[in-house]
Design a protein around this motif. Structure first.
Motif, PDB file in Angstrom:
ATOM      1  N   GLN A 209      31.956  27.089  22.685  1.00 50.74           N
ATOM      2  CA  GLN A 209      32.023  28.424  23.030  1.00 50.74           C
ATOM      3  C   GLN A 209      32.234  28.922  24.122  1.00 50.74           C
ATOM      4  OE1 GLN A 209      31.657  30.791  20.096  1.00 50.74           O
ATOM      5  NE2 GLN A 209      31.931  28.779  19.081  1.00 50.74           N
ATOM      6  N   GLY A 210      32.250  28.081  25.212  1.00 52.11           N
ATOM      7  CA  GLY A 210      32.683  28.326  26.472  1.00 52.11           C
ATOM      8  C   GLY A 210      31.619  27.944  27.479  1.00 52.11           C
ATOM      9  N   ASP A 211      32.112  27.971  28.861  1.00 55.23           N
ATOM     10  CA  ASP A 211      31.395  27.304  29.698  1.00 55.23           C
ATOM     11  C   ASP A 211      30.208  28.632  30.216  1.00 55.23           C
ATOM     12  OD1 ASP A 211      32.525  24.826  30.050  1.00 55.23           O
ATOM     13  OD2 ASP A 211      34.049  25.823  31.219  1.00 55.23           O
ATOM     14  N   ALA A 212      29.120  27.951  30.947  1.00 57.33           N
ATOM     15  CA  ALA A 212      28.293  28.959  31.351  1.00 57.33           C
ATOM     16  C   ALA A 212      28.463  29.384  32.817  1.00 57.33           C
ATOM     17  CB  ALA A 212      26.943  28.362  31.586  1.00 57.33           C
ATOM     18  N   ILE A 213      28.196  30.595  33.177  1.00 58.99           N
ATOM     19  CA  ILE A 213      28.074  31.164  34.513  1.00 58.99           C
ATOM     20  C   ILE A 213      27.054  30.653  35.247  1.00 58.99           C
ATOM     21  CG2 ILE A 213      28.151  33.408  35.733  1.00 58.99           C
ATOM     22  CD1 ILE A 213      29.501  34.590  33.548  1.00 58.99           C
ATOM     23  N   GLN A 247      38.446  30.642  34.667  1.00 57.09           N
ATOM     24  CA  GLN A 247      38.676  30.442  33.065  1.00 57.09           C
ATOM     25  C   GLN A 247      37.813  31.244  32.398  1.00 57.09           C
ATOM     26  OE1 GLN A 247      41.238  28.636  31.887  1.00 57.09           O
ATOM     27  NE2 GLN A 247      40.664  28.958  29.772  1.00 57.09           N
ATOM     28  N   ILE A 248      36.593  31.139  32.741  1.00 51.25           N
ATOM     29  CA  ILE A 248      35.651  32.042  32.037  1.00 51.25           C
ATOM     30  C   ILE A 248      36.089  33.412  31.691  1.00 51.25           C
ATOM     31  CG2 ILE A 248      33.152  33.078  32.016  1.00 51.25           C
ATOM     32  CD1 ILE A 248      32.246  30.372  33.199  1.00 51.25           C
ATOM     33  N   TYR A 249      36.531  34.056  32.990  1.00 53.09           N
ATOM     34  CA  TYR A 249      36.976  35.439  32.771  1.00 53.09           C
ATOM     35  C   TYR A 249      38.027  35.734  31.824  1.00 53.09           C
ATOM     36  CZ  TYR A 249      38.143  40.187  33.811  1.00 53.09           C
ATOM     37  OH  TYR A 249      38.473  41.581  33.532  1.00 53.09           O
ATOM     38  N   HIS A 255      32.269  40.407  33.940  1.00 52.25           N
ATOM     39  CA  HIS A 255      32.331  40.978  35.334  1.00 52.25           C
ATOM     40  C   HIS A 255      31.435  39.575  36.323  1.00 52.25           C
ATOM     41  CE1 HIS A 255      33.066  45.287  34.325  1.00 52.25           C
ATOM     42  NE2 HIS A 255      34.216  44.719  34.608  1.00 52.25           N
ATOM     43  N   GLN A 256      30.599  39.325  35.604  1.00 53.77           N
ATOM     44  CA  GLN A 256      29.685  38.306  36.260  1.00 53.77           C
ATOM     45  C   GLN A 256      30.284  37.152  36.640  1.00 53.77           C
ATOM     46  OE1 GLN A 256      26.553  38.275  37.652  1.00 53.77           O
ATOM     47  NE2 GLN A 256      26.361  40.266  36.830  1.00 53.77           N
ATOM     48  N   ALA A 257      31.676  36.706  35.908  1.00 57.83           N
ATOM     49  CA  ALA A 257      32.427  35.539  36.079  1.00 57.83           C
ATOM     50  C   ALA A 257      33.288  35.989  37.386  1.00 57.83           C
ATOM     51  CB  ALA A 257      33.204  35.192  35.115  1.00 57.83           C
ATOM     52  N   LEU A 258      33.782  37.048  37.437  1.00 60.76           N
ATOM     53  CA  LEU A 258      34.513  37.585  38.707  1.00 60.76           C
ATOM     54  C   LEU A 258      33.603  37.760  39.633  1.00 60.76           C
ATOM     55  CD1 LEU A 258      36.570  40.595  37.138  1.00 60.76           C
ATOM     56  CD2 LEU A 258      37.465  38.100  37.863  1.00 60.76           C
ATOM     57  N   GLU A 343      43.190  44.294  31.474  1.00 59.37           N
ATOM     58  CA  GLU A 343      44.740  43.861  31.824  1.00 59.37           C
ATOM     59  C   GLU A 343      44.979  43.721  33.262  1.00 59.37           C
ATOM     60  OE1 GLU A 343      43.566  46.239  29.572  1.00 59.37           O
ATOM     61  OE2 GLU A 343      44.007  45.302  27.926  1.00 59.37           O
ATOM     62  N   GLU A 344      44.366  44.921  34.011  1.00 64.12           N
ATOM     63  CA  GLU A 344      44.687  44.763  35.346  1.00 64.12           C
ATOM     64  C   GLU A 344      44.229  43.795  36.372  1.00 64.12           C
ATOM     65  OE1 GLU A 344      44.954  49.553  36.665  1.00 64.12           O
ATOM     66  OE2 GLU A 344      42.795  48.685  36.061  1.00 64.12           O
ATOM     67  N   MET A 345      42.924  43.242  35.853  1.00 59.61           N
ATOM     68  CA  MET A 345      42.362  41.918  36.235  1.00 59.61           C
ATOM     69  C   MET A 345      43.154  40.750  35.789  1.00 59.61           C
ATOM     70  SD  MET A 345      40.240  42.794  38.264  1.00 59.61           S
ATOM     71  CE  MET A 345      40.099  41.446  39.062  1.00 59.61           C
ATOM     72  N   LEU A 346      43.969  40.609  34.697  1.00 57.28           N
ATOM     73  CA  LEU A 346      44.599  39.599  34.337  1.00 57.28           C
ATOM     74  C   LEU A 346      45.856  39.409  35.207  1.00 57.28           C
ATOM     75  CD1 LEU A 346      44.138  39.221  30.277  1.00 57.28           C
ATOM     76  CD2 LEU A 346      42.952  37.967  32.147  1.00 57.28           C
ATOM     77  N   ALA A 347      46.466  40.783  35.299  1.00 54.00           N
ATOM     78  CA  ALA A 347      47.414  40.730  36.196  1.00 54.00           C
ATOM     79  C   ALA A 347      47.220  40.150  37.654  1.00 54.00           C
ATOM     80  CB  ALA A 347      48.151  42.150  36.202  1.00 54.00           C
ATOM     81  N   LEU A 348      46.441  40.574  38.169  1.00 50.47           N
ATOM     82  CA  LEU A 348      45.730  40.045  39.459  1.00 50.47           C
ATOM     83  C   LEU A 348      45.885  38.659  39.544  1.00 50.47           C
ATOM     84  CD1 LEU A 348      44.984  40.286  42.359  1.00 50.47           C
ATOM     85  CD2 LEU A 348      42.480  40.525  41.640  1.00 50.47           C
ATOM     86  N   LEU A 349      44.908  38.035  38.548  1.00 51.33           N
ATOM     87  CA  LEU A 349      44.899  36.673  38.406  1.00 51.33           C
ATOM     88  C   LEU A 349      46.115  35.793  38.156  1.00 51.33           C
ATOM     89  CD1 LEU A 349      41.561  36.425  36.416  1.00 51.33           C
ATOM     90  CD2 LEU A 349      41.934  36.433  38.843  1.00 51.33           C
TER      91      LEU A 349
END
Length: 511
Positions: A209-213, A247-249, A255-258, A343-349
Motif C-alpha cells: 500500500q505504499g511507504d510510510a512518511i 515517490q510517496i507524493y 502534503h506531509q511527503a512534500l 497537477e502543478e506540483m507534479l509539473a514541478l517534480l
C-alpha cells in the motif's frame, strides 16, 4: 560479475518523439549513435513464498529475447539521486527455468542455503516491454547505452505501466553519464527514479500500500569517522530521504511527503553551512542558489499542512467555536483556490530545473566537487576524526541559540516567529551528529527546543485563522476573538516556561 552504473528516469509517453529527435539528430554534446536496435523483452522474477530473496535485497529474473534465455542475479547496491550501482551475475540458460548453480558463490549471503532456495523459488511477477536501445559514443571516448522501455509489469490480474529511460555507462567516465543526463532533462516531463521494475513488481505481488512518511533519521557515525565522510553520508542520507518522499507524493499526493522533501533540502543547506569552515561556500554556490529557488517553490507547504490539520476530525481545537464548521469550509475553499494543485506540483517534480538540481547535486557529491577548492591543509582537516568538529559545531549552535533566546531577551509572538528558522536549522545540526552521542541525554536536551518550534507553529495557525475571521458573522467573530486571545495568552506563557527549561539544560555533547 559486472557492476551496472546507470541513471533511471520515469518519463511521460508524451515526450518520446522528442527523445527520438534528440538521440538521432545529435545534440550540442556532439554524441554519435554507434548502434541502434529495438526488441521485445520478457522477464519473469522469482522468489520464495516468504520473499527470502527480497529480504536480502537480491533480485532473480530470467529474461527472454530472440529465443535466448538469460538468468540475472542482482545483489544489494547503492543508489544516490537516481544513480544505480549494483553488482549483477548473468548466465545463459536453455529455457526459462532458473539454475542457481550457475551463480558465483560469492553472490549469495553466507547463511543462505542455495540448494533449499532452488527448491522453493517460483515465478512471482513479470515485466514485458519494448526496449529501444542506442549505444552512444561521447566526445571524451565514453560509451553510454540509452534504453527507452515501454510496456507493463504484471502480477496476476494486476498491472502497472512502464515508461522509463535508462542511461547505462558501458565504458568511460561517470561524468559523461551525468553530462548526457543533464541534456536529457532539458526535455522536461521526466524525473529521476529510485524504484526499479522489480520493486514495482513486488509491490503488485504483495498488494503493497505504499511507504510510510517519516522524519529524517540519524546517520550512522563513529567518533573516528572522517569529517569529509560524515559530510558525504549526511548528504546521501538527505537525498535518500528526498527521493523516498518524492515517490510517496507521486503516489498519494500527501502534503506531509512534500514537507519531508522540504526538510531534506533544509538539512542539506544546513550541512553546507556547518561544514563551510572546511568546504568553501564557493564550491557549492550554484547548488545553494538552486536550493533557494526550490525552497521558494515549496514555501506554501507550512500553510497547507496547517489547513490539513484544521480540516481533520481530530482538530478539536476549533470545536469550541460556534462557527467551526464555517471556518473549516472557508479554509477548504481557500486551499482549493489559492494553494498549488496536485497537477502543478507534479509539473514541478518533472521539470527540467528540478531534475537538473538533483543531477548536479549527485554529480557534485560523487565526484567530490569541493576538492578542487581545497588546499593541503583543508584536505588534512577533512581527513581528521569528526568528533571534535561535531563538538565545536554543536557548541557554536548552542551559543547562537543562547544569544537569540537568552533569558534577558524579551520575546513576543513576533519575536518567536522571527527566530523559528534559526532554531529549526540549529536543531538540524544536532541531527547531523546524533549518532555520536548518548540518545537519552540528547533527547532530554532537544525536547524543549522542539516544543518551542511546535509553539511557533501554533502561533502561525492562529495567524491563519485570523486572516479569515472577517468572513464570520459579527457574533461569531466576537466569540472567535475572545477564544484566540485566551489561547494565545496561554500559549505564550507556556512557551516562556519552555524557553527557561531549554536554557537550563546541560549540553549533551559535554557529558
Amino acid at each position: 560479475m559486472e557492476t551496472e552504473i546507470e541513471l533511471k528516469f520515469f518519463v511521460s509517453p508524451d515526450i518520446t518523439e522528442s527523445l527520438y529527435t534528440f538521440l538521432e539528430n545529435g545534440s550540442s554534446l556532439g554524441h554519435k549513435v554507434l548502434q541502434q536496435r529495438c526488441r521485445m523483452l520478457g522477464n519473469v522474477y522469482f522468489d520464495t513464498p516468504d520473499h527470502l530473496l527480497r529480504q536480502h535485497d537480491i533480485g532473480l529474473r530470467v529474461r527472454r529475447y530472440d529465443d535466448v534465455y538469460v538468468q540475472t542475479v542482482k545483489t544489494a547496491g547503492r543508489v544516490v539521486a537516481g544513480l544505480h550501482q549494483r553488482p549483477e551475475y548473468n548466465a545463459e540458460l536453455d529455457d526459462a527455468t532458473p539454475d542457481l548453480s550457475l551463480v558465483d558463490a560469492t553472490a549469495w549471503p553466507e547463511d543462505l542455503d542455495i540448494d533449499a532456495l532452488a527448491q522453493q523459488i517460483s515465478p512471482l511477477f513479470s515485466t514485458d516491454f519494448e526496449r529501444q536501445q542506442w549505444l552512444l559514443g561521447m566526445p571524451d571516448g565514453s560509451q553510454i547505452e540509452v534504453a527507452l522501455d515501454q510496456g507493463q509489469v504484471t502480477s496476476g490480474d494486476l498491472s502497472d505501466p512502464i515508461c522509463e529511460l535508462e542511461l547505462e555507462l558501458k565504458s568511460g567516465q561517470t561524468d559523461a553519464l551525468f553530462t548526457l543526463a543533464r541534456e536529457f532533462c532539458q526535455l522536461g516531463a521526466m524525473r529521476l527514479g529510485n524504484l526499479s521494475k522489480a520493486a514495482r513488481g513486488y509491490r503488485l505481488a504483495t498488494n503493497y500500500q505504499g511507504d510510510a512518511i517519516y522524519e529524517l533519521p540519524s546517520i550512522a557515525l563513529t567518533d573516528s569517522t572522517a569529517i569529509e565522510e560524515t559530510f558525504v553520508r549526511n548528504i546521501e542520507a538527505a537525498l535518500e530521504h528526498w527521493h523516498h518522499h518524492e515517490q510517496i507524493y507521486t503516489e498519494r499526493f500527501e502534503h506531509q511527503a512534500l514537507e519531508q522533501i522540504s526538510q531534506a533540502i533544509c538539512f542539506i543547506r544546513q550541512q553546507l553551512a556547518v561544514f563551510g569552515e572546511v568546504i568553501p561556500r564557493r564550491a557549492s554556490a550554484i547548488l545553494r542558489q538552486e536550493f533557494e529557488w526550490l525552497e521558494g517553490e515549496l514555501s506554501w507547504l507550512q500553510q497547507a499542512n496547517q489547513i490539513d490539520f484544521l480540516l481533520e476530525d481530530r482538530a478539536s481545537v476549533l470545536r469550541k467555536l460556534n462557527a467551526h464548521k464555517q471556518l473549516q469550509d472557508i479554509l477548504a475553499e481557500y486551499a482549493a483556490n489559492e494553494l498549488p494543485s496536485q497537477e502543478e506540483m507534479l509539473a514541478l517534480l518533472n521539470s527540467s530545473r528540478y531534475c537538473g538540481l538533483l543531477l548536479d547535486l549527485s554529480r557534485w557529491l560523487l565526484s567530490r566537487g569541493w576538492q578542487p577548492f581545497l588546499d593541503d591543509k583543508a584536505r588534512q582537516r577533512l581527513a581528521s576524526p569528526v568528533k571534535p568538529f561535531a563538538d565545536e559545531a554543536l557548541t557554536q549552535a548552542w551559543h547562537t541559540l543562547r544569544a537569540q533566546f537568552g533569558e534577558e531577551i524579551v520575546l513576543d509572538r513576533n519575536g518567536y516567529q522571527q527566530q523559528a528558522r534559526l532554531l529549526s536549522r540549529n536543531l538540524l545540526t544536532g541531527v547531523a551528529f546524533a549518532d555520536l552521542y548518548d540518545s537519552k541525554w540528547r533527547q532530554v536536551f532537544r525536547d524543549p527546543w522542539r516544543d518551542l518550534l511546535l509553539g511557533v507553529e501554533e502561533i502561525s495557525i492562529i495567524d491563519l485563522l485570523n486572516e479569515h475571521k472577517r468572513d464570520l458573522e459579527e457574533e461569531d467573530c466576537l466569540q472567535f476573538e475572545k477564544w484566540i486571545e485566551r489561547k494565545e495568552s496561554y500559549l505564550l506563557y507556556a512557551m516562556e516556561q519552555t524557553r527557561a527549561m531549554a536554557l537550563s539544560m546541560e549540553p549533551y555533547w559535554e557529558h
